[in-house]
Scaffold this motif. Structure first.
Motif, mmCIF file in Angstrom:
data_model
loop_
_atom_site.group_PDB
_atom_site.id
_atom_site.type_symbol
_atom_site.label_atom_id
_atom_site.label_comp_id
_atom_site.label_asym_id
_atom_site.label_seq_id
_atom_site.Cartn_x
_atom_site.Cartn_y
_atom_site.Cartn_z
ATOM 1 N N LEU B 53 -22.971 7.322 6.205
ATOM 2 C CA LEU B 53 -22.331 6.511 6.919
ATOM 3 C C LEU B 53 -21.343 5.374 6.096
ATOM 4 C CD1 LEU B 53 -25.445 5.237 9.035
ATOM 5 C CD2 LEU B 53 -23.412 6.706 9.987
ATOM 6 N N LEU B 54 -21.730 5.308 4.722
ATOM 7 C CA LEU B 54 -20.826 4.331 3.775
ATOM 8 C C LEU B 54 -19.491 4.991 3.613
ATOM 9 C CD1 LEU B 54 -23.370 2.562 1.782
ATOM 10 C CD2 LEU B 54 -21.869 1.406 3.243
ATOM 11 N N ALA B 55 -19.656 6.427 3.445
ATOM 12 C CA ALA B 55 -18.599 7.289 3.028
ATOM 13 C C ALA B 55 -17.502 7.212 4.338
ATOM 14 C CB ALA B 55 -18.817 8.793 2.986
ATOM 15 N N ALA B 56 -18.197 7.402 5.601
ATOM 16 C CA ALA B 56 -17.367 7.255 6.628
ATOM 17 C C ALA B 56 -16.704 5.831 6.983
ATOM 18 C CB ALA B 56 -18.310 7.698 7.914
ATOM 19 N N ALA B 57 -17.389 5.010 6.547
ATOM 20 C CA ALA B 57 -16.819 3.610 6.519
ATOM 21 C C ALA B 57 -15.883 3.292 5.585
ATOM 22 C CB ALA B 57 -17.951 2.406 6.380
ATOM 23 N N LEU B 58 -15.924 4.132 4.565
ATOM 24 C CA LEU B 58 -14.733 3.772 3.322
ATOM 25 C C LEU B 58 -13.520 4.832 3.873
ATOM 26 C CD1 LEU B 58 -16.324 3.779 0.016
ATOM 27 C CD2 LEU B 58 -15.702 1.600 1.514
ATOM 28 N N SER B 59 -13.652 5.588 4.842
ATOM 29 C CA SER B 59 -12.383 6.453 5.141
ATOM 30 C C SER B 59 -11.332 5.884 5.853
ATOM 31 C CB SER B 59 -13.121 7.682 5.813
ATOM 32 O OG SER B 59 -13.238 7.424 7.188
ATOM 33 N N ALA B 60 -11.584 4.464 6.454
ATOM 34 C CA ALA B 60 -10.503 4.067 7.214
ATOM 35 C C ALA B 60 -9.119 3.895 6.887
ATOM 36 C CB ALA B 60 -11.120 2.507 7.785
ATOM 37 N N ARG B 61 -9.092 3.917 5.329
ATOM 38 C CA ARG B 61 -7.741 3.659 4.880
ATOM 39 C C ARG B 61 -6.973 2.587 5.377
ATOM 40 N NH1 ARG B 61 -4.147 8.754 6.029
ATOM 41 N NH2 ARG B 61 -2.689 7.282 6.866
ATOM 42 N N VAL B 62 -7.757 1.247 5.563
ATOM 43 C CA VAL B 62 -6.853 0.121 6.264
ATOM 44 C C VAL B 62 -6.141 -0.585 4.919
ATOM 45 C CG1 VAL B 62 -7.133 -2.291 7.219
ATOM 46 C CG2 VAL B 62 -8.790 -0.486 7.565
ATOM 47 N N PRO B 63 -4.852 -0.591 5.368
ATOM 48 C CA PRO B 63 -3.833 -1.288 3.966
ATOM 49 C C PRO B 63 -4.413 -2.422 3.494
ATOM 50 C CG PRO B 63 -2.302 -0.330 5.985
ATOM 51 C CD PRO B 63 -4.068 -0.346 6.439
ATOM 52 N N GLY B 64 -4.309 -2.552 2.168
ATOM 53 C CA GLY B 64 -4.730 -3.744 1.438
ATOM 54 C C GLY B 64 -6.076 -3.611 1.225
ATOM 55 N N PHE B 65 -7.099 -3.005 1.999
ATOM 56 C CA PHE B 65 -8.565 -2.822 1.548
ATOM 57 C C PHE B 65 -8.878 -2.079 0.355
ATOM 58 C CE2 PHE B 65 -12.741 -0.681 1.988
ATOM 59 C CZ PHE B 65 -13.498 -1.851 2.294
ATOM 60 N N ASP B 66 -7.891 -1.110 -0.188
ATOM 61 C CA ASP B 66 -8.072 -0.334 -1.095
ATOM 62 C C ASP B 66 -7.811 -1.032 -2.490
ATOM 63 O OD1 ASP B 66 -5.409 -0.546 -0.582
ATOM 64 O OD2 ASP B 66 -4.947 1.291 -2.102
ATOM 65 N N GLN B 67 -7.103 -2.408 -2.466
ATOM 66 C CA GLN B 67 -6.695 -3.172 -3.479
ATOM 67 C C GLN B 67 -8.090 -3.463 -4.396
ATOM 68 O OE1 GLN B 67 -3.531 -3.856 -4.533
ATOM 69 N NE2 GLN B 67 -3.157 -2.385 -2.922
ATOM 70 N N SER B 68 -8.978 -3.764 -3.736
ATOM 71 C CA SER B 68 -10.282 -4.360 -4.366
ATOM 72 C C SER B 68 -11.160 -3.094 -5.019
ATOM 73 C CB SER B 68 -11.032 -5.056 -3.632
ATOM 74 O OG SER B 68 -11.443 -4.113 -2.355
ATOM 75 N N PHE B 69 -10.560 -1.868 -4.795
ATOM 76 C CA PHE B 69 -11.399 -0.838 -5.284
ATOM 77 C C PHE B 69 -10.161 -0.150 -6.528
ATOM 78 C CE2 PHE B 69 -13.693 -1.094 -1.631
ATOM 79 C CZ PHE B 69 -14.879 -0.527 -1.985
ATOM 80 N N GLY B 70 -9.167 -0.875 -6.780
ATOM 81 C CA GLY B 70 -8.262 -0.411 -7.817
ATOM 82 C C GLY B 70 -7.345 0.637 -7.225
#
Lengths: 120, 436
Positions: B53-70
């Motif tokens: 479920l967390l893998a699914a949650a991270l698949s959203a590709r919301v612009p900007g959200f990826d910044q905190s993950f580098g």
């Protein structure tokens, strides 16, 4: 990571096929104790075992003594206690919310079989 | 450090359901080998579902959200690892439960795995697991390397798999004590469903910006640089970011309306976007012939390659391989537009002179930028980049922030040289092409 997942993927199917294969070869297991030689108890006798100190239950016409098992059951003892000394087939089949017990649980109860219900 | 915290938070979140399950456990759950196997079987199920479920949650590709993950590629990496561990645990889950049931005979073990068809809970779990094996097989190269579009199509089965896994769990219920069961799984399911809803519903409506192709240049015979003019809304981005681009030109031989990730080669100061695309697959080959005036959509920006895209705060060394030049080209164009000093060395590695794309413009930019040094490295003349080469091209390279973008072998080679020269990991930044 790729190797590990692939290894597990192969091991999974190997295990499942092993279990299916053993099952196919081991038909004797299917003959379950049917309780023919066990004593028959009347409902008056069964109803006396209605506490955690001595807890008998009737499931599909057979009598089980679950006194020693109750501490091991996943729910708090009070859940099983309410069925002590009673007809409990429905509790076994539905757990109170429509979900049957697992095949392992059904196999496990054979260890606690003490008799059958006497015909009145 | 922030990226590490974000990743750690995700993994700790996956432990929450496991902790709730453990709270409901007693000593009897480890009383015998069968009980221990049963306990492990239940725990692997709960942990596997949480990771899924967390893998699914991270698949959203919301612009900007990826910044905190580098950056998005790092985020995909975490998503990939979560998926891998989810599959591993969920493969163990039924086998452990069946082995535990085998204490009562092989017949019981068999019926645990294969109950009557009316047992919706078990069969929905089976179906979810089979779908997982199908949609994850290409991700882990079970049957060779997949092509991108087929992989993406098969990966859509993750939606039904997640729903079936939730049916399985809610049917069994009571995986956790009392109300926590419904509360925890509803929260996790909400994250996963929200992500999928963003991806397939909202991102198409509000995430994608419409642009029009206004110019097409061919810096080499297998590379195209598109210039895009904005429609109603303009993309806000930084030098070195990438976007998902989908072309809508009916004449294209392949890839119509398919979205693919490409790096922006323009300066954010320019009115339009520029994207350089090398012919590496069916869609990127077809797009070489896209017509001026045709419509494209752009979603992004993603990635966090440069620490300070607008200026060079500490001296830098850039190593580019082939089309990996694009983020550096964007930054050079940007620094020039801002008239910033640029204490940087660029080592541009290509096979031979014919493949030295953008060389003319790179040379002009290097001359125009104060303190900038450009070094061309030709593989056919000099072989792989050596540590000595780096030291002679850029004598103080071990003191610099190092940025690498290029094919994986080059990327790894430069990282090895940098580590050997004593550059700490925190000063090595890479942008990867390969998402799988």
């Amino acid at each position: 990571m790729k190797k590990l997942t692939y290894t597990l993927f192969v091991a999974f199917w190997a295990s499942v096929l092993t279990i299916a294969g053993l099952h196919a070869m081991d038909k004797k297991d299917a003959e379950k104790a049917n309780g023919d030689e066990l004593p028959a108890y009347t409902w008056d006798e069964i109803e006396q075992h209605d506490s955690l100190d001595s807890c008998w239950k009737v499931i599909e016409g057979k009598v089980y003594d679950f006194t020693d098992y109750i501490p091991d059951h996943p729910t708090p003892p009070s859940v099983m206690e309410q069925w002590c000394g009673k007809e409990s087939t429905e509790a076994m089949r539905t757990k109170g919310y429509g979900r049957d017990h697992s095949p392992a649980a059904w196999a496990m109860i054979d260890d606690y079989l003490v008799g059958t219900v006497a015909e009145e | 450090m922030r990226a590490r915290t974000a990743r750690l938070t995700v993994w700790l979140l996956a432990l929450v359901p496991v902790l709730f399950v453990l709270m409901g456990f007693g000593l009897s759950d480890l009383a015998s080998p069968a009980a221990t196997l049963n306990t492990l079987g239940r725990l692997t199920g709960v942990a596997g579902l949480a990771l899924l479920l967390l893998a699914a949650a991270l698949s959203a590709r919301v612009p900007g959200f990826d910044q905190s993950f580098g950056g998005l590629t790092r985020l995909w990496h975490t998503h990939h690892l979560l998926g891998a561990w989810s599959l591993i645990l969920l493969l163990l889950h039924p086998v452990l439960l069946a082995l535990s049931a085998a204490a009562h005979g092989t017949d019981t073990a068999f019926r645990t795995l294969f109950p009557p068809l009316s047992d919706i809970a078990t069969w929905s779990g089976w179906l979810a697991l089979i779908l997982m094996m199908i949609f994850l097989a290409p991700s882990f190269h079970f049957f060779g390397r997949p092509d991108y579009e087929r992989w993406k199509l098969v990966h859509r089965l993750s939606g039904p798999a997640v729903i079936l896994a939730l049916v399985h769990t809610f049917y069994f219920s009571r995986t956790m004590p009392g109300w926590t069961d419904v509360a925890v799984w509803t929260l996790f399911a909400g994250l996963a469903v929200g992500a999928v809803a963003w991806r397939f519903v909202f991102s198409r409506r509000i995430g994608r910006l419409t642009y029009r192709v206004s110019d097409v240049e061919h810096p080499a015979n297998n590379i195209v640089e598109l210039t895009l003019e904005p429609g109603k809304r303009t993309l806000q981005y930084q030098a070195g970011n990438f976007v998902y681009l989908a072309p809508f030109d009916r004449e294209l031989a392949d890839g119509y309306a398919e979205e693919h990730p490409y790096t922006l080669s323009s300066s954010p100061r320019e009115p339009g976007l520029r994207i350089a695309i090398k012919d590496l697959g069916d869609a990127s080959r077809a797009i070489q012939d896209i017509r001026v005036g045709s419509k494209v959509t752009v979603e992004g920006p993603y990635g966090r390659f440069f620490k300070s895209p607008d200026r060079i705060e500490t001296p830098e060394l850039w190593v580019a391989g082939g089309i990996g030049i694009t983020p550096f080209l964007a930054r050079m164009r940007h620094l020039k537009a801002l008239e910033e000093p640029a204490d940087a060395y660029l080592v541009f590695c290509v096979q031979d002179e014919a493949r030295a794309i953008f060389l003319e413009e790179l040379t002009e930019l290097a001359d125009a930028l104060p303190d900038f040094h450009l070094h061309m490295h030709y593989f056919y003349q000099e072989g792989p980049v050596s540590l000595q080469y780096l030291e002679s091209a850029c004598p103080d390279f071990s003191e610099r922030e190092i940025y690498i973008c290029g094919p994986t072998p080059l990327n790894h080679l430069i990282q090895r040289h940098a580590r050997a020269a004593g550059v700490p990991l925190a000063r090595i930044h890479t942008e990867e092409f390969e998402l799988l």
